[in-house]
Motif scaffolding. Structure first.
Motif: not given
Length: 770
Positions: A549-555, A578-580, A600-615
Motif C-alpha cells: 500500500r502506498g507504493a507507486h512502483g517497485y524495484v 506489476v507484481q511478478s 517498494g517505491s514510496m514518497a520518501d524513497g525505496e524501502h526493502l519489502l522482500e528477499k528471494k533466492e534461487g537458482y
C-alpha cells in the motif's frame, strides 16, 4: 458456216505439221559439254568438277540436263551417278559441281566424265543424250611408293562423323593391323589398289592434340611406323545471353556466354564476329565481349554474333534500342555537405553526359529509401539530395545508385559513403539506482549506479556526469565524475533523507536529471525480512511479490556475479500494477544461487519489502558429506557429517540427506526399521531419509553384534544427490548378552531347585503334623 469450219481445220493441220517438223529438229539438237576439268581439295576430301557447254541452246530449249559419273580405281568402277539441271541464264559460262569422297582421295584414283541433253518446251518430246566426255582422272598415291603412308593426314572432323582411313604400304610390305586411339582394328584389303582400309563410325571427341591412327607394317632398317592424327571436336557453342549495354553513350559493351571450350586448340580457334546490319560493319571480338562505337544519331542497332571455327559456325542476334540499354555509371565523388545533428546533404556526379535521359536515383539510408528523379546533367554537374530526420552523433552509411528511366538495363552499382552526424545534448534521463551500507550509527555509505535506459540517447561522447545530493535539511553536495565509461560513485551521507539527481553531459549540453530519493535511516528492518525461495528454469528466474500500500512502483535488484567481490549490481524498475516478472540474463549460470531484493517505491524513497533466492538450474552438490562414525555398539552406530555447507556456496538447495546401510558379506540389508530397501550399484541397501538439511547426524539401530557393514551419506538438491562413498564399520561382540545366556539358566535351575526343596520340606512338615 461449213466453209469457214473447213478453212479453220486446214489452218490447224498446217500449224501442227510445222510444229512437228520443229520438234523433230529439236530432237536432233545435241549440246555436248567440253573443257571438262577437275580439281581436288584433299583437306576436305573433295573434287571440284567444272565444264562449259559447246554452244548456246536455241530459244526452244528450256533446260539442260547433265549426267555426271564418278569412278574409282584404274578400272573406273562407277560409284556415283549425278543428274544436274543448272540455270541456263549462265549459258556460255563455267558450270561447277562438288563431290565429297568418303575414302581419302590419296587412297585411289578417281575419274569423272559428263554428258548432256536438252529439255524442250514440250515434255513429250524425247531428247537424245550427247556423247560422254573423255574421262578426267585425279590420281591417288597408291602406286610406286618408297615408304608406307596413311591417309588422311591430320584430319579434323565433327563428333559423330564416320571417318575412313587407308594405309598404303610399299609393294614389298604387308599391313598387319591398324590402330585407332590404341584400339586395334583389322583393315580390309582393296584388291584393286592394294590399299588397306578401316572405317571408324560415330567418332567421339578427342583431346586437343587428337588421337593417333597407326599402320603396323613389316618394317625394315628401323623404319618408322606410319601414322596420322585425327582430331574430333564439336561446333562452337551458340553464344548465350547475348546482350548489349552502354554506360557512357559513347560505346556499346556487348557481352555473352561463349559456352564450353571443349578441346579447342590453335587449329580449332573460335573467332567471334559481331556484325551490325544497318551500318553493314563488323568487328572481330574477344571471347566473351565486344565494344561497339555508338554512331551519332543512330538509336537502333541490329546485331548478329557469330562463333566460327573450321568446324562451322553458330549465330545469335539481338536488336538494341539505345535508350533502353543504358546502364549508368556508378555515382562518383559522393560526399556529405552541410552536416549537422539531424540532417546531411549528399552530392555526387555521374561522370558522363546524360542530358538526353531522365535520371532516377535512389539513396539507401539504413533500409530507408529516398528517391530523386531529375533530368540528366553534364558529367561535371552535381546531383543533390537532403537527408533529414537523422539521429545526432550517429554513423550512417548512405549508398546511392541511379538508372535511366527509359532503360531496361536496371540500376547502376552502388556508391558508398560513411558519415557521422554532429553531437546534440543527451535526450531523456539515465536509469539510476543505489546501494546503501551502514558505516556507523550516524553515517551511511551510498553507492550510486546508473545506466542508459530505452528513453536515453547520449547523442555524442559523454564527457562527464554531474551528481547532486540534496538533503532535506543542510547543504547540497555536488560531484562531477569524468569519463564515459564510469557508471558509479560512492558518497558518505548522514541519517536524514536525501534527494539525488544525476545528469549526463557531452559537448552540446546535459540530459534531463534522473532522480531518486533516499529515505532517512530508521533502524535496520532488513534483518527482520525472511528470505524466500524462488525457482528458475531455462536460464530464467521467476519472481513475484506482494502489493504494498502506498507504493507507486517497485524495484528488483540482484548481483549478476554473486560469487565475485564486485557483485555487478543489476536492477529493474516496474510500475505499481506489476507484481511478478521473469528475469532473463545472458550471465545467469546453472548452479549459482542468486539473491533478489524487492523494494517498494514510496514518497520518501525505496524501502526493502522482500528477499528471494534461487537458482536458474540446480545442480548436484560438488561437496560430499564427510561422514564420521563417532560411536559404534554391538547393535547400533552413530554417524555425524557436520559441518556441511548449506549456504550460497552450494550448487543447489540442500533439502535433506539419504543414509545407506548394507551388510558387507551379504551385500544386503535386513534392518527392520528403515525407510526402504533399494538397489545401489552391486548392493542391496537400507535407506534412511533425513528431511532436515541442518540435521547432520543419525543413530542406526538394529545391527548385529560382530557384524560387518558399509554406510554412506549423500546430500540431496533439486539437481540430484551426490555420489555415495561407503565407509566400513564392524560392530563389536555383545559380552553382556553372552554372560546373561550363561547366568540366567544357572539362576533358573537354582531357583527351581530351591522351590522343589521348599516344597519337599513343606510336605514333610505337613506329614509330621498329621
Amino acid at each position: 458456216m461449213d466453209h469457214c469450219a473447213r478453212q479453220q481445220g486446214v489452218i490447224v493441220a498446217l500449224f501442227l505439221t510445222l510444229r512437228l517438223g520443229q520438234w523433230h529438229c529439236q530432237e536432233a539438237e545435241i549440246f555436248p559439254p567440253f573443257t571438262l576439268e577437275i580439281h581436288n581439295d584433299s583437306a576436305h576430301q573433295r573434287l571440284l568438277v567444272e565444264w562449259n557447254v559447246s554452244k548456246k541452246p536455241s530459244e526452244t530449249v528450256t533446260d539442260m540436263m547433265y549426267h555426271i559419273q564418278v569412278a574409282r580405281s584404274e578400272n573406273r568402277n562407277v560409284i556415283t551417278n549425278k543428274y544436274l539441271t543448272p540455270d541456263l541464264s549462265r549459258s556460255g559460262r563455267t558450270f561447277s559441281w562438288t563431290w565429297d569422297s568418303q575414302l581419302p582421295l590419296e587412297c585411289d584414283s578417281h575419274s569423272v566424265r559428263i554428258r548432256s541433253k536438252a529439255v524442250g518446251s514440250v515434255p513429250t518430246v524425247e531428247m537424245n543424250w550427247s556423247e560422254w566426255s573423255p574421262w578426267k582422272t585425279h590420281h591417288g598415291q597408291n602406286r610406286g611408293r618408297t615408304r608406307a603412308v596413311i591417309y588422311p593426314r591430320d584430319r579434323v572432323v565433327l563428333e559423330g562423323s564416320e571417318v575412313t582411313f587407308c594405309c598404303l604400304p610399299r609393294q614389298d610390305q604387308t599391313v598387319q593391323r591398324m590402330t585407332y586411339s590404341r584400339s586395334s582394328v583389322t583393315p580390309s584389303l582393296d584388291m584393286g589398289t592394294d590399299s588397306y582400309v578401316i572405317t571408324v563410325k560415330n567418332v567421339t571427341i578427342t583431346k586437343s592434340d587428337g588421337s593417333n591412327v597407326l599402320c603396323m607394317v613389316d618394317k625394315k632398317n628401323n623404319e618408322a611406323t606410319p601414322g596420322t592424327v585425327l582430331i574430333v571436336s564439336r561446333l562452337p557453342d551458340k553464344p548465350k545471353n547475348f546482350s548489349c549495354e552502354t554506360q557512357d553513350l559513347l560505346s556499346l559493351r556487348c557481352m555473352w556466354n561463349p559456352g564450353a571450350m571443349y578441346n579447342f586448340n590453335r587449329i580449332l580457334k573460335v573467332d567471334y564476329i559481331l556484325q551490325e546490319w544497318y551500318s553493314m560493319k563488323n568487328y572481330t571480338c574477344l571471347r566473351d565481349h565486344c565494344d561497339w562505337p555508338i554512331q551519332k544519331n543512330q538509336q537502333m542497332y541490329n546485331f548478329t554474333l557469330t562463333a566460327k571455327n573450321i568446324m562451322g559456325e553458330r549465330s545469335t542476334s539481338s536488336f538494341v534500342y539505345l535508350h533502353e540499354r543504358v546502364l549508368l555509371l556508378a555515382p562518383s565523388s559522393l560526399r556529405a555537405d552541410d552536416v549537422n545533428a539531424s540532417h546531411i546533404t549528399l552530392t555526387w556526379s555521374l561522370r558522363a553526359d546524360y542530358m538526353s535521359l531522365q535520371i532516377h536515383c535512389q539513396v539507401d539510408l539504413q533500409e530507408d529509401l529516398v528517391n530523386l528523379t531529375t533530368k540528366g546533367k553534364l558529367s561535371t554537374e552535381i546531383y543533390r539530395v537532403i537527408l533529414s530526420g537523422l539521429q545526432p552523433y550517429t554513423q550512417y552509411e548512405p549508398r546511392v545508385r541511379c538508372m535511366a528511366v527509359s532503360s531496361l538495363a536496371g540500376w547502376s552499382k552502388w556508391s558508398n559513403l560513411v558519415v557521422r552526424t554532429q553531437e546534440d545534448a543527451p535526450a531523456g534521463a539515465l536509469d539510476v539506482w543505489r546501494r546503501i551500507d551502514d558505516d556507523d550509527d550516524d553515517k551511511r555509505i551510498v553507492t550510486l549506479y546508473w545506466k542508459t535506459s530505452s528513453l536515453f540517447r547520449a547523442n555524442g561522447n559523454i564527457s562527464h556526469y554531474h551528481i547532486k545530493f540534496l538533503p532535506l535539511e543542510g547543504t547540497p553536495v555536488e560531484r562531477e565524475i569524468s569519463g564515459s565509461e564510469v557508471n558509479s560513485s560512492r558518497l558518505s551521507i548522514g541519517r536524514q533523507a536525501y534527494a539525488v539527481s544525476v545528469t549526463a553531459h557531452n559537448k552540446a549540453g546535459g540530459s534531463l536529471p534522473a532522480e531518486l530519493r533516499i529515505p532517512a535511516k530508521n533502524g535496520n528492518d532488513a534483518e527482520q525480512i525472511v528470505v524466500e525461495r524462488t525457482y528458475g528454469k531455462d536460464g530464467e528466474m521467476y519472481l513475484s511479490w506482494q502489493q504494498e500500500r502506498g507504493a507507486h512502483g517497485y524495484v528488483v535488484e540482484w548481483c549478476a556475479a554473486p560469487r565475485s567481490p564486485h557483485c555487478d549490481l543489476q536492477w529493474k524498475k516496474y510500475n505499481s500494477s506489476v507484481q511478478s516478472d521473469v528475469i532473463r540474463s545472458h550471465v545467469f549460470r546453472p548452479g549459482v544461487r542468486y539473491d533478489f531484493r524487492i523494494y517498494g517505491s514510496m514518497a520518501d524513497g525505496e524501502h526493502l519489502l522482500e528477499k528471494k533466492e534461487g537458482y536458474t538450474e540446480e545442480l548436484v552438490s560438488s561437496v560430499k558429506p564427510n561422514v564420521k562414525i563417532t560411536s559404534i555398539e554391538p547393535r547400533s552406530m552413530f554417524l555425524d557429517w557436520s559441518p556441511y555447507p548449506t549456504d550460497e556456496t552450494q550448487e543447489g538447495f540442500i533439502i535433506g540427506y539419504n543414509v545407506y546401510v548394507t551388510e558387507t558379506k551379504e551385500k544386503d540389508c535386513n534392518l527392520e526399521k528403515t525407510a526402504e530397501r533399494t538397489q545401489l550399484g552391486d548392493f542391496r541397501v537400507c535407506r534412511f531419509y533425513i528431511g532436515d538439511p541442518h540435521k547432520m547426524h543419525i543413530r542406526i539401530n538394529g545391527l548385529k553384534p560382530n557384524g560387518k557393514y558399509e554406510v554412506a551419506v549423500v546430500a540431496i538438491t533439486g539437481g540430484g544427490e551426490t555420489s555415495a562413498e561407503f565407509s566400513k564399520a564392524h560392530t563389536p561382540s555383545d559380552t553382556r548378552a553372552a554372560l546373561l545366556s550363561i547366568i540366567v539358566p544357572i539362576i533358573t535351575v537354582s531357583v527351581l531347585a530351591l522351590i522343589l526343596l521348599f516344597l519337599g520340606c513343606w510336605k514333610r512338615a505337613c506329614t509330621r503334623m498329621q
